[in-house]
Design a protein around this motif. Sequence first.
Motif, PDB file in Angstrom:
ATOM      1  N   MET A 142       8.464   2.185  12.562  1.00 37.41           N
ATOM      2  CA  MET A 142       7.386   3.078  12.667  1.00 37.41           C
ATOM      3  C   MET A 142       8.572   4.830  12.766  1.00 37.41           C
ATOM      4  SD  MET A 142       4.285   3.054  11.567  1.00 37.41           S
ATOM      5  CE  MET A 142       3.048   1.759  11.568  1.00 37.41           C
ATOM      6  N   ASN A 143       9.771   5.258  12.280  1.00 34.29           N
ATOM      7  CA  ASN A 143      10.651   6.233  12.354  1.00 34.29           C
ATOM      8  C   ASN A 143      11.090   7.216  11.697  1.00 34.29           C
ATOM      9  OD1 ASN A 143      11.739   4.969   9.884  1.00 34.29           O
ATOM     10  ND2 ASN A 143      13.838   4.883  11.223  1.00 34.29           N
ATOM     11  N   ASP A 144       9.519   7.063  11.109  1.00 31.41           N
ATOM     12  CA  ASP A 144       9.312   8.902  10.351  1.00 31.41           C
ATOM     13  C   ASP A 144       7.281   9.380  10.482  1.00 31.41           C
ATOM     14  OD1 ASP A 144      10.061  10.489   7.636  1.00 31.41           O
ATOM     15  OD2 ASP A 144       8.611  10.397   7.505  1.00 31.41           O
ATOM     16  N   PRO A 145       7.125  10.534  11.058  1.00 34.40           N
ATOM     17  CA  PRO A 145       6.158  11.213  10.939  1.00 34.40           C
ATOM     18  C   PRO A 145       5.317  10.782   9.695  1.00 34.40           C
ATOM     19  CG  PRO A 145       7.690  12.435  10.828  1.00 34.40           C
ATOM     20  CD  PRO A 145       8.160  11.422  11.191  1.00 34.40           C
ATOM     21  N   ALA A 146       5.403  10.581   8.829  1.00 31.05           N
ATOM     22  CA  ALA A 146       5.161  10.773   7.474  1.00 31.05           C
ATOM     23  C   ALA A 146       4.790   8.644   7.102  1.00 31.05           C
ATOM     24  CB  ALA A 146       5.679  10.953   6.308  1.00 31.05           C
ATOM     25  N   LEU A 147       5.795   8.665   7.086  1.00 31.96           N
ATOM     26  CA  LEU A 147       5.441   6.373   6.779  1.00 31.96           C
ATOM     27  C   LEU A 147       4.028   6.626   7.999  1.00 31.96           C
ATOM     28  CD1 LEU A 147       6.252   4.034   5.601  1.00 31.96           C
ATOM     29  CD2 LEU A 147       7.602   4.078   7.894  1.00 31.96           C
ATOM     30  N   ARG A 148       4.387   6.739   9.689  1.00 30.17           N
ATOM     31  CA  ARG A 148       3.302   6.469  10.476  1.00 30.17           C
ATOM     32  C   ARG A 148       2.088   6.783   9.809  1.00 30.17           C
ATOM     33  NH1 ARG A 148       7.259   7.859  13.882  1.00 30.17           N
ATOM     34  NH2 ARG A 148       6.498   9.932  14.700  1.00 30.17           N
ATOM     35  N   GLU A 149       1.740   8.279   8.834  1.00 29.84           N
ATOM     36  CA  GLU A 149       0.277   8.434   9.183  1.00 29.84           C
ATOM     37  C   GLU A 149       0.423   7.464   7.635  1.00 29.84           C
ATOM     38  OE1 GLU A 149      -2.027  12.782   6.803  1.00 29.84           O
ATOM     39  OE2 GLU A 149       0.543  12.511   6.949  1.00 29.84           O
ATOM     40  N   ILE A 150       1.375   7.127   6.554  1.00 26.73           N
ATOM     41  CA  ILE A 150       0.656   6.398   5.645  1.00 26.73           C
ATOM     42  C   ILE A 150       0.271   4.892   5.762  1.00 26.73           C
ATOM     43  CG2 ILE A 150       1.748   4.885   3.705  1.00 26.73           C
ATOM     44  CD1 ILE A 150       3.313   7.092   2.774  1.00 26.73           C
ATOM     45  N   ALA A 151       1.038   4.849   6.822  1.00 26.27           N
ATOM     46  CA  ALA A 151       0.605   3.390   7.975  1.00 26.27           C
ATOM     47  C   ALA A 151      -0.810   3.216   8.126  1.00 26.27           C
ATOM     48  CB  ALA A 151       1.580   2.594   8.646  1.00 26.27           C
ATOM     49  N   ARG A 152      -1.231   4.393   9.182  1.00 29.20           N
ATOM     50  CA  ARG A 152      -2.338   4.206   9.540  1.00 29.20           C
ATOM     51  C   ARG A 152      -3.304   4.531   8.687  1.00 29.20           C
ATOM     52  NH1 ARG A 152      -4.975   9.214  10.987  1.00 29.20           N
ATOM     53  NH2 ARG A 152      -3.542  10.394  10.046  1.00 29.20           N
ATOM     54  N   HIS A 153      -3.314   4.801   7.627  1.00 30.30           N
ATOM     55  CA  HIS A 153      -4.492   4.913   6.654  1.00 30.30           C
ATOM     56  C   HIS A 153      -4.569   3.531   5.433  1.00 30.30           C
ATOM     57  CE1 HIS A 153      -4.361   9.300   6.641  1.00 30.30           C
ATOM     58  NE2 HIS A 153      -5.611   9.066   6.552  1.00 30.30           N
ATOM     59  N   ILE A 154      -3.463   2.644   5.399  1.00 27.39           N
ATOM     60  CA  ILE A 154      -3.282   2.033   5.189  1.00 27.39           C
ATOM     61  C   ILE A 154      -4.033   0.055   5.672  1.00 27.39           C
ATOM     62  CG2 ILE A 154      -2.056   0.639   3.335  1.00 27.39           C
ATOM     63  CD1 ILE A 154      -2.440   3.370   2.308  1.00 27.39           C
ATOM     64  N   TYR A 155      -3.454   0.362   6.223  1.00 28.66           N
ATOM     65  CA  TYR A 155      -3.324  -1.039   6.892  1.00 28.66           C
ATOM     66  C   TYR A 155      -4.710  -1.545   7.618  1.00 28.66           C
ATOM     67  CZ  TYR A 155       1.487  -2.155   8.150  1.00 28.66           C
ATOM     68  OH  TYR A 155       2.790  -2.506   8.198  1.00 28.66           O
ATOM     69  N   PRO A 156      -6.304  -0.306   8.074  1.00 29.40           N
ATOM     70  CA  PRO A 156      -6.979  -0.548   7.968  1.00 29.40           C
ATOM     71  C   PRO A 156      -8.137  -1.125   6.810  1.00 29.40           C
ATOM     72  CG  PRO A 156      -7.006   1.346   9.460  1.00 29.40           C
ATOM     73  CD  PRO A 156      -5.066   1.116   8.326  1.00 29.40           C
ATOM     74  N   LEU A 157      -7.205  -0.752   5.520  1.00 27.40           N
ATOM     75  CA  LEU A 157      -8.048  -1.629   3.838  1.00 27.40           C
ATOM     76  C   LEU A 157      -7.776  -2.456   4.023  1.00 27.40           C
ATOM     77  CD1 LEU A 157      -6.786   1.914   2.094  1.00 27.40           C
ATOM     78  CD2 LEU A 157      -8.655   1.382   3.117  1.00 27.40           C
ATOM     79  N   LEU A 158      -7.190  -3.843   3.983  1.00 25.77           N
ATOM     80  CA  LEU A 158      -6.488  -4.794   4.292  1.00 25.77           C
ATOM     81  C   LEU A 158      -7.378  -5.315   4.363  1.00 25.77           C
ATOM     82  CD1 LEU A 158      -2.537  -3.750   4.131  1.00 25.77           C
ATOM     83  CD2 LEU A 158      -3.968  -3.545   2.250  1.00 25.77           C
ATOM     84  N   ASP A 159      -6.976  -6.701   3.639  1.00 26.14           N
ATOM     85  CA  ASP A 159      -7.712  -7.703   3.474  1.00 26.14           C
ATOM     86  C   ASP A 159      -6.959  -9.004   4.835  1.00 26.14           C
ATOM     87  OD1 ASP A 159     -10.146  -8.240   1.840  1.00 26.14           O
ATOM     88  OD2 ASP A 159      -8.439  -7.533   1.050  1.00 26.14           O
ATOM     89  N   ASP A 160      -4.975  -9.016   5.085  1.00 27.86           N
ATOM     90  CA  ASP A 160      -5.378  -9.335   6.044  1.00 27.86           C
ATOM     91  C   ASP A 160      -3.405  -8.806   5.981  1.00 27.86           C
ATOM     92  OD1 ASP A 160      -4.542 -11.429   7.977  1.00 27.86           O
ATOM     93  OD2 ASP A 160      -3.949 -12.985   6.696  1.00 27.86           O
ATOM     94  N   ILE A 161      -3.136  -8.814   7.137  1.00 27.45           N
ATOM     95  CA  ILE A 161      -1.421  -8.551   8.283  1.00 27.45           C
ATOM     96  C   ILE A 161      -0.881  -8.862   8.416  1.00 27.45           C
ATOM     97  CG2 ILE A 161      -0.787  -6.539   8.824  1.00 27.45           C
ATOM     98  CD1 ILE A 161      -3.722  -4.625   9.240  1.00 27.45           C
ATOM     99  N   VAL A 162       0.008  -9.572   8.114  1.00 26.45           N
ATOM    100  CA  VAL A 162       0.804 -10.753   9.265  1.00 26.45           C
ATOM    101  C   VAL A 162       2.211 -10.231   8.913  1.00 26.45           C
ATOM    102  CG1 VAL A 162       1.857 -12.928   8.599  1.00 26.45           C
ATOM    103  CG2 VAL A 162      -0.551 -12.498   7.149  1.00 26.45           C
ATOM    104  N   PHE A 163       2.367  -9.907  10.107  1.00 30.20           N
ATOM    105  CA  PHE A 163       4.027  -9.131  10.739  1.00 30.20           C
ATOM    106  C   PHE A 163       4.519 -10.514  10.377  1.00 30.20           C
ATOM    107  CE2 PHE A 163       1.380  -5.946  12.129  1.00 30.20           C
ATOM    108  CZ  PHE A 163       1.656  -4.074  11.911  1.00 30.20           C
ATOM    109  N   ARG A 164       6.478 -10.327  10.421  1.00 32.99           N
ATOM    110  CA  ARG A 164       6.904 -11.626  10.716  1.00 32.99           C
ATOM    111  C   ARG A 164       7.802 -11.634  11.808  1.00 32.99           C
ATOM    112  NH1 ARG A 164      12.590  -9.954   7.521  1.00 32.99           N
ATOM    113  NH2 ARG A 164      13.189  -7.915   8.354  1.00 32.99           N
ATOM    114  N   GLU A 165       7.342 -10.716  12.842  1.00 38.55           N
ATOM    115  CA  GLU A 165       7.815 -10.801  14.076  1.00 38.55           C
ATOM    116  C   GLU A 165       6.931 -10.131  15.434  1.00 38.55           C
ATOM    117  OE1 GLU A 165       9.089  -7.403  15.473  1.00 38.55           O
ATOM    118  OE2 GLU A 165       9.477  -6.757  13.259  1.00 38.55           O
TER     119      GLU A 165
END
Length: 398
Positions: free
Chosen positions: A141-164
């Motif tokens: 999360m090293n860009d404010p525009a990327l953080r904003e995109i992630a903040r809106h998209i992640y809650p919409l998804l059915d599953d989120i799996v991080f690899r670490e």
Amino acid sequence: MKVCLVNDTSDDPNWGARATSYALRELIRDAGGQVASTLYQYRIGIPQPDDSVDGQADDDPVIDVAPTCWQEFEECALGVMQGAAFPAIGKALHDCDIVLVNGEGCIYDLTRQSRMIFFIAYLAKCFFDKPTAMVNHSIVMNDPALREIARHIYPLLDDIVFREPDSARACPAGQGRVAADAAYLYQPEPVEQWWPSTAFGLSHERPFRGEAFDPRQPYACIGGGSVYFRGLQPDHDAIPGFIRLCREMQASVGQVLLTASSDKDLRILAPVAERLDLPLAGASLPIQFAVNLLGNARVYVGARWHPSIFAHSGGTPVIALSRHTPKMDAFLKQADMPPSHLDPFSLESQLDEVLNLVATQLAAGAPLRASLKAKAARLGETVGENVRVLTERLAACT
């Protein structure tokens, strides 16, 4: 159940890119799904002539119609639904039952690939109403525009799996789970099963010289890293440091095998191999053989995520050149290996420290290898979590 696999990286000769996507395909198949459509990383990362249906001359530059920020996502998605943009992506999403987005280590800065990964997930869920999961991924999360995109998209998804875990901690609490990288599906084979073997296929791996290398005898693997090609220190010459490291490793371990898991690494490692007459395994090597090489080494020194996983799976200690590479710090934490502050741009000045770490790991011997291998096996047991959205829906249908 038909799966659309997004950001399939098997079109990249990089060991890790191929290993991850091959493993995800295997997990999908074993779960009872079918990869019915594939969106390869090349069409996500690079604008394609057919992204826009607006006519343009063949000699015109390709128009990039990808959204550049969160505020443009809805308008761009409406363009897809109206048939004006990304028709191939729209068709792939329309024709599937489930969408699995393979994030890998591709989400950082505000690259086109980062934006398109999130945009396709948004499009699949909000406009095509498909069960959608973003899996097998890290995020920086090293860009404010990327953080904003992630903040809106992640809650919409059915599953989120991080690899670490580090990436998971970078996101709001409760958004996502952690499971091992799909590449942990691969396990190294004992040396006697694959050496010598005419199927090993190394004779054409220039400048690999198979006869100069015998994996039945002790050897160390030394690899490069993407950190050298990101413009952090464009005038840095890494070759002298690697030459000194290899000479010292020959004295302390015996054989040294250079591993160029990406073609880019050849810019550094090919001259080192030529200068010292060392064997070098290149990016076109079959994945299982790459796993075998790293998983049976005495030690791996490098800054590559997936070769570190291959090493870990066999119990091979990893000396990570981790400074400037958050993913390597994350790997060490997840693998329960000691943290590292080694700087890939300061190999010569930190050579004594590297060699001391190597000596410590080698002295720990078989008990350390057994412990590392057991931890890797436990991580490997979690890789199926990357396709849980598929298994749950298949179970609901029975």
